[in-house]
Design a protein around this motif. Structure first.
Motif, PDB file in Angstrom:
ATOM      1  N   ARG A  45       0.855  -1.184   0.000  1.00 55.69           N
ATOM      2  CA  ARG A  45       0.000   0.000   0.000  1.00 55.69           C
ATOM      3  C   ARG A  45       0.889   1.232   0.000  1.00 55.69           C
ATOM      4  NH1 ARG A  45      -5.224   1.343   0.721  1.00 55.69           N
ATOM      5  NH2 ARG A  45      -5.807  -0.817   1.158  1.00 55.69           N
ATOM      6  N   GLU A  50      -2.649   3.978  -3.050  1.00 59.06           N
ATOM      7  CA  GLU A  50      -2.668   3.070  -4.195  1.00 59.06           C
ATOM      8  C   GLU A  50      -1.983   1.761  -3.802  1.00 59.06           C
ATOM      9  OE1 GLU A  50      -1.034   2.810  -8.825  1.00 59.06           O
ATOM     10  OE2 GLU A  50      -0.527   4.526  -7.548  1.00 59.06           O
ATOM     11  N   GLU A  51      -2.459   0.629  -4.376  1.00 54.70           N
ATOM     12  CA  GLU A  51      -1.856  -0.659  -4.079  1.00 54.70           C
ATOM     13  C   GLU A  51      -1.034  -1.151  -5.265  1.00 54.70           C
ATOM     14  OE1 GLU A  51      -4.902  -3.387  -2.906  1.00 54.70           O
ATOM     15  OE2 GLU A  51      -5.007  -2.631  -0.858  1.00 54.70           O
ATOM     16  N   TRP A  52       0.170  -1.628  -4.958  1.00 55.40           N
ATOM     17  CA  TRP A  52       1.046  -2.210  -5.970  1.00 55.40           C
ATOM     18  C   TRP A  52       1.188  -3.699  -5.689  1.00 55.40           C
ATOM     19  CZ3 TRP A  52       6.024   1.193  -6.989  1.00 55.40           C
ATOM     20  CH2 TRP A  52       5.633   2.365  -7.675  1.00 55.40           C
TER      21      TRP A  52
END
Length: 423
Positions: A45, A50-52
């Motif tokens: 996170r 945004e999540e990668w």
């Protein structure tokens, strides 16, 4: 082999090769099939929320110390986030704080933590923890719990269920995906599946039943408590419910329909095959605690002129749907009951002996209006596994099996005993 837990690893910093903060570990991703699946990706996170999704190979160093960060091989600018594959799941999102089935102990467990084994620089899932230790670790209070347990002279239990023993209960998956995940659950005995269903909510029960074949689903529903049976059937699409009801013995299907609203019962009867629906409708005309309400129409009856050899041949081809073939009945014109004989007597008889010579003409029987108590008394007195139900004109209408009587009587006995305890 050293173990790690998801509660210990989540929220740890994730640093790139230059030591700059990329974000914090949010979740771990696996392909769930297999005994101990390896973690294939990490979910990070970012500070902007945004999540990668990064491949496990992006990790240069797995943290060994408490609160130590994850370190990546590349600089932030060189990282290329990926996306989930159809056969992957996020562990925290899918399992943490969710119910799973322990297929060894045959019970439902809430997952408080997930444990991993470290092997050759990788993490593989070892199992899930549903006990108090896992809950305290999830709440970051494990050490407090250990100190309290030590003060009380006990040990905080470590209850890990092996990964290969668990079955997740996921309601948001496609039917095909659930079939792939629920392979262990589908192999359990229907009575165990019924016990498990009773610990779930209606949508979770529906998710499990959707992956079972119709015969197993029918047997599992039959083994469940009446209120569970009604709620399960109520939740199903009419076509699916009708298919499962058709797999049941007519008396069992009638019992379930009698617990539904008239409108719902009528809808399901209209969705069933006409022959099966007619049998069930006839049973619905009787009170539940009478012989007519308890009986099944699935029995074995032969004409008196048949030989023992011919009867055995007919059994092989025609009796597969009968609820019991321990007793077989002899009927005459208009299905009038003439006699009865046992499977043992049939097997030991001369192959050419006619059934009218083999049968017992004095048959203990009841009428559709006979009450449950009298049915039970007759079965006990004469040691009968089944009791024929005969109309006023002598027509064989069905049989009442001892297990159906016990299913009604035993709960009454337990309730009476429970009441006596507190009086």
């Amino acid at each position: 082999m050293p173990t790690r837990s998801l509660a210990e690893l989540r929220r740890r910093p994730v640093l790139d090769a230059a030591g700059s903060l990329i974000g914090h570990l949010e979740d771990l991703v696996v392909q769930p099939l297999g005994q101990k699946p390896l973690v294939s990706r990490i979910c990070v996170r970012r500070p902007d929320r945004e999540e990668w999704l990064l491949p496990w190979e992006a990790i240069a160093e797995l943290p060994d110390r408490p609160r130590a960060p994850f370190r990546l091989r590349s600089a932030a600018a060189d990282l290329v986030p990926g996306s989930m594959r159809p056969d992957e799941i996020r562990l925290a999102k899918t399992l943490l704080d969710k119910k799973v089935v322990d297929t060894v102990r045959k019970k439902v467990v809430r997952v408080n933590d997930i444990e991993f084994e470290r092997i050759e620089g990788r993490l593989q899932v070892a199992g899930v923890e549903g006990g108090i230790r896992g809950l305290l670790r999830h709440l970051h209070s494990e050490r407090v719990g250990e100190r309290l347990a030590g003060f009380l002279g006990s040990i905080l239990p470590h209850e890990v269920i092996a990964w290969e023993a668990i079955e997740p209960i996921e309601t948001d998956l496609s039917r095909a995906r659930r079939r792939a995940l629920y392979s262990k659950l589908a192999k359990l005995h229907p009575a165990d599946i019924a016990d498990i269903m009773e610990e779930l909510n209606p949508s979770e029960r529906a998710a499990i039943l959707a992956v079972l074949d119709e015969e197993t689903a029918a047997e599992a529903i039959t083994e469940a408590e009446p209120e569970v049976q009604a709620s399960v059937v109520q939740m199903m699409e009419p076509e699916q419910a009708a298919d499962i009801l058709e797999e049941m013995e007519p008396d069992e299907a009638a019992d379930i329909l009698s617990d539904l609203s008239d409108a719902k019962a009528e809808e399901l009867l209209e969705s069933m095959e006409p022959a099966e629906a007619q049998e069930v409708e006839e049973l619905l005309e009787h009170e539940e605690d009478t012989a007519g309400g308890l009986m099944t129409t699935e029995h074995v009856a032969f004409p008196a002129t048949l030989t023992a050899a011919e009867a055995i041949q007919r059994i092989r081809h025609e009796a597969k749907d009968a609820e019991t073939i321990y007793y077989m009945y002899v009927t005459g014109p208009e299905e009038r009951l003439l006699g009865v004989f046992s499977l043992r007597e049939l097997i030991l008889a001369d192959p050419e002996q006619r059934l009218e010579q083999l049968m017992h003409a004095e048959v203990v029987h009841v009428t559709p209006e006979t009450e449950l108590r009298e049915v039970a008394e007759l079965q006990t007195k004469y040691n009968l596994l089944a009791l024929p139900v005969v109309s006023g004109a002598g027509e064989l209408l069905g049989i009442v099996t001892v297990d159906d009587v016990l299913n009604l009587i035993l709960p009454m006995i337990w309730k009476k005993r429970a009441v006596r305890r507190y009086i």
